[in-house]
Design a protein around this motif. Structure first.
Motif, PDB file in Angstrom:
ATOM      1  N   ASP A   6      -4.375   3.238   2.623  1.00  0.00           N
ATOM      2  CA  ASP A   6      -5.701   3.816   2.475  1.00  0.00           C
ATOM      3  C   ASP A   6      -6.610   2.809   1.769  1.00  0.00           C
ATOM      4  O   ASP A   6      -6.779   2.862   0.555  1.00  0.00           O
ATOM      5  CB  ASP A   6      -5.561   5.107   1.646  1.00  0.00           C
ATOM      6  N   THR A  26      -6.092   3.876   6.975  1.00  0.00           N
ATOM      7  CA  THR A  26      -7.260   4.772   6.911  1.00  0.00           C
ATOM      8  C   THR A  26      -8.310   4.112   6.020  1.00  0.00           C
ATOM      9  O   THR A  26      -7.976   3.432   5.055  1.00  0.00           O
ATOM     10  CB  THR A  26      -6.912   6.162   6.335  1.00  0.00           C
ATOM     11  N   THR A  27      -9.561   4.313   6.404  1.00  0.00           N
ATOM     12  CA  THR A  27     -10.666   3.832   5.572  1.00  0.00           C
ATOM     13  C   THR A  27     -11.625   5.003   5.407  1.00  0.00           C
ATOM     14  O   THR A  27     -11.471   6.037   6.059  1.00  0.00           O
ATOM     15  CB  THR A  27     -11.422   2.675   6.257  1.00  0.00           C
ATOM     16  N   ASN A  28     -12.581   4.851   4.535  1.00  0.00           N
ATOM     17  CA  ASN A  28     -13.689   5.811   4.443  1.00  0.00           C
ATOM     18  C   ASN A  28     -14.906   5.030   3.969  1.00  0.00           C
ATOM     19  O   ASN A  28     -14.771   3.860   3.578  1.00  0.00           O
ATOM     20  CB  ASN A  28     -13.314   7.003   3.538  1.00  0.00           C
ATOM     21  N   LEU A  31     -14.477   3.284   0.615  1.00  0.00           N
ATOM     22  CA  LEU A  31     -13.551   2.134   0.631  1.00  0.00           C
ATOM     23  C   LEU A  31     -14.194   0.923   1.301  1.00  0.00           C
ATOM     24  O   LEU A  31     -13.989  -0.217   0.875  1.00  0.00           O
ATOM     25  CB  LEU A  31     -12.251   2.510   1.351  1.00  0.00           C
ATOM     26  N   LYS A  87     -12.899   9.127  12.554  1.00  0.00           N
ATOM     27  CA  LYS A  87     -12.739  10.059  11.427  1.00  0.00           C
ATOM     28  C   LYS A  87     -13.999  10.900  11.300  1.00  0.00           C
ATOM     29  O   LYS A  87     -15.112  10.365  11.211  1.00  0.00           O
ATOM     30  CB  LYS A  87     -12.504   9.229  10.168  1.00  0.00           C
ATOM     31  N   SER A 131      -6.657  15.364   7.612  1.00  0.00           N
ATOM     32  CA  SER A 131      -6.393  14.729   6.320  1.00  0.00           C
ATOM     33  C   SER A 131      -6.652  15.681   5.158  1.00  0.00           C
ATOM     34  O   SER A 131      -7.784  15.784   4.661  1.00  0.00           O
ATOM     35  CB  SER A 131      -7.291  13.496   6.146  1.00  0.00           C
ATOM     36  N   PHE A 133      -6.713  16.425   1.380  1.00  0.00           N
ATOM     37  CA  PHE A 133      -6.876  15.527   0.234  1.00  0.00           C
ATOM     38  C   PHE A 133      -6.115  16.071  -0.980  1.00  0.00           C
ATOM     39  O   PHE A 133      -6.680  16.785  -1.815  1.00  0.00           O
ATOM     40  CB  PHE A 133      -8.370  15.383  -0.110  1.00  0.00           C
ATOM     41  N   ARG A 136      -7.457  14.962  -4.744  1.00  0.00           N
ATOM     42  CA  ARG A 136      -8.732  15.565  -5.167  1.00  0.00           C
ATOM     43  C   ARG A 136      -8.553  17.048  -5.469  1.00  0.00           C
ATOM     44  O   ARG A 136      -9.239  17.599  -6.321  1.00  0.00           O
ATOM     45  CB  ARG A 136      -9.812  15.345  -4.105  1.00  0.00           C
ATOM     46  N   ALA A 167      -3.455  12.830   2.405  1.00  0.00           N
ATOM     47  CA  ALA A 167      -4.392  11.803   1.921  1.00  0.00           C
ATOM     48  C   ALA A 167      -4.713  12.033   0.444  1.00  0.00           C
ATOM     49  O   ALA A 167      -4.255  13.003  -0.147  1.00  0.00           O
ATOM     50  CB  ALA A 167      -5.664  11.848   2.758  1.00  0.00           C
ATOM     51  N   SER A 168      -5.501  11.106  -0.097  1.00  0.00           N
ATOM     52  CA  SER A 168      -5.881  11.160  -1.505  1.00  0.00           C
ATOM     53  C   SER A 168      -4.629  11.189  -2.387  1.00  0.00           C
ATOM     54  O   SER A 168      -4.482  12.024  -3.266  1.00  0.00           O
ATOM     55  CB  SER A 168      -6.769  12.395  -1.741  1.00  0.00           C
ATOM     56  N   ARG A 170      -2.146   9.966  -5.193  1.00  0.00           N
ATOM     57  CA  ARG A 170      -2.378   9.370  -6.514  1.00  0.00           C
ATOM     58  C   ARG A 170      -1.141   8.701  -7.110  1.00  0.00           C
ATOM     59  O   ARG A 170      -1.244   7.998  -8.103  1.00  0.00           O
ATOM     60  CB  ARG A 170      -2.831  10.461  -7.498  1.00  0.00           C
ATOM     61  N   THR A 187      -1.077   8.627   3.719  1.00  0.00           N
ATOM     62  CA  THR A 187      -1.918   7.439   3.589  1.00  0.00           C
ATOM     63  C   THR A 187      -2.111   7.171   2.110  1.00  0.00           C
ATOM     64  O   THR A 187      -2.551   8.040   1.361  1.00  0.00           O
ATOM     65  CB  THR A 187      -3.251   7.547   4.351  1.00  0.00           C
TER      66      THR A 187
HETATM   67  C1  E4P Z   1      -8.360   9.653   3.328  1.00  0.00           C
HETATM   68  O1  E4P Z   1      -8.340   9.225   4.455  1.00  0.00           O
HETATM   69  C2  E4P Z   1      -9.252   9.168   2.274  1.00  0.00           C
HETATM   70  O2  E4P Z   1      -9.692   7.893   2.599  1.00  0.00           O
HETATM   71  C3  E4P Z   1      -8.594   9.048   0.940  1.00  0.00           C
HETATM   72  O3  E4P Z   1      -7.234   9.330   0.958  1.00  0.00           O
HETATM   73  C4  E4P Z   1      -9.379   9.588  -0.186  1.00  0.00           C
HETATM   74  O4  E4P Z   1      -8.679   9.342  -1.367  1.00  0.00           O
HETATM   75  P1  E4P Z   1      -9.347   9.427  -2.808  1.00  0.00           P
HETATM   76  O5  E4P Z   1      -9.410  10.854  -3.213  1.00  0.00           O
HETATM   77  O6  E4P Z   1      -8.406   8.641  -3.678  1.00  0.00           O
HETATM   78  O7  E4P Z   1     -10.698   8.796  -2.712  1.00  0.00           O
END
Ligand code: E4P
Length: 216
Positions: A6, A26-28, A31, A87, A131, A133, A136, A167-168, A170, A187
């Protein structure tokens, strides 16, 4: 379980890929911004570079929130490389766009999923991935892993083909728990992937083996 990284950082993507365990990226927008990528051309070029580095799906997020613009953006993103997955946020127009992309052979990753209901709608629209999260949710006092378990149960009972992309992430423990609960993909940031390797008994054991090897 498949492993995605990620990040938009090319050095980290390369490092994870060199481990031989990477299945995708994965990107956003956050990122990508962190890497200083600006402008349509530079963004497209960055996705292309990632696709050439990794043999696997690469999620590229739309930046608009209305159906028509999302479709236009998604078409352009999908044209960059066959491994691009568009996405799309889990909002009304996003669900409509996911259905459009599904009907037109473009694969999607429905992002910002925080509830089972959102996951059900995305799966019904034909999303390739959703995805949820985890981190979060945990950060805000909910239980991210509980959502993974709930989605796994629903998708199995309903026979939805959409893959659950945890996703997300930690921590390494998130990865282990997501695997235990049957997430299809995790991810993760590079630190969490590498963190899976850490164990003090491994370090102590290896030091002893290396010391004894000198006596061989
Ligand atoms: C998922 O595709 C997101 O890019 C990502 O996992 C968000 O993670 P974060 O809560 O650490 O920003």
């Amino acid at each position: 379980m498949k492993f995605f990284i990620d990040t938009g950082n090319l050095a980290q993507i390369k490092e994870a890929n060199d481990l031989g365990i990477l299945d995708g990226v994965t990107t956003n927008p956050s990122l990508m911004a962190k890497e200083g990528i600006k402008g349509e051309e530079a963004i497209a070029q960055h996705y292309k570079t990632i696709c050439e580095l990794v043999d696997g799906d690469v999620s590229a997020e739309v930046l608009s929130t209305d159906f028509e613009t999302m479709v236009e953006e998604g078409k352009k993103l999908a044209a960059i490389h066959p491994n691009i997955v568009v996405k799309v946020p889990v909002i009304k127009d996003g669900i409509k766009a996911i259905k459009w992309f599904t009907d037109n052979g473009i694969r999607t990753n429905c992002t910002l999923v925080f509830s089972a209901g959102q996951g059900i709608l995305a799966a019904k629209a034909g999303a390739s991935y959703i995805s949820p999260f985890l981190g979060r949710l945990d950060d805000s006092g909910w239980d991210g892993l509980e959502l993974i378990a709930q989605l796994r149960h629903i998708f199995d009972v309903q026979d939805y083909k959409t893959e659950i992309l945890a996703a997300s992430i930690r921590s390494p423990l998130h990865i282990i728990k997501a695997a235990e609960l049957g997430a299809d993909i995790c991810t993760c940031p590079l630190d969490s992937i590498v963190g899976l390797l850490k164990h003090p008994l491994t370090d102590i054991g290896l030091a002893k083996f290396l010391e004894d090897a000198k006596k061989m």
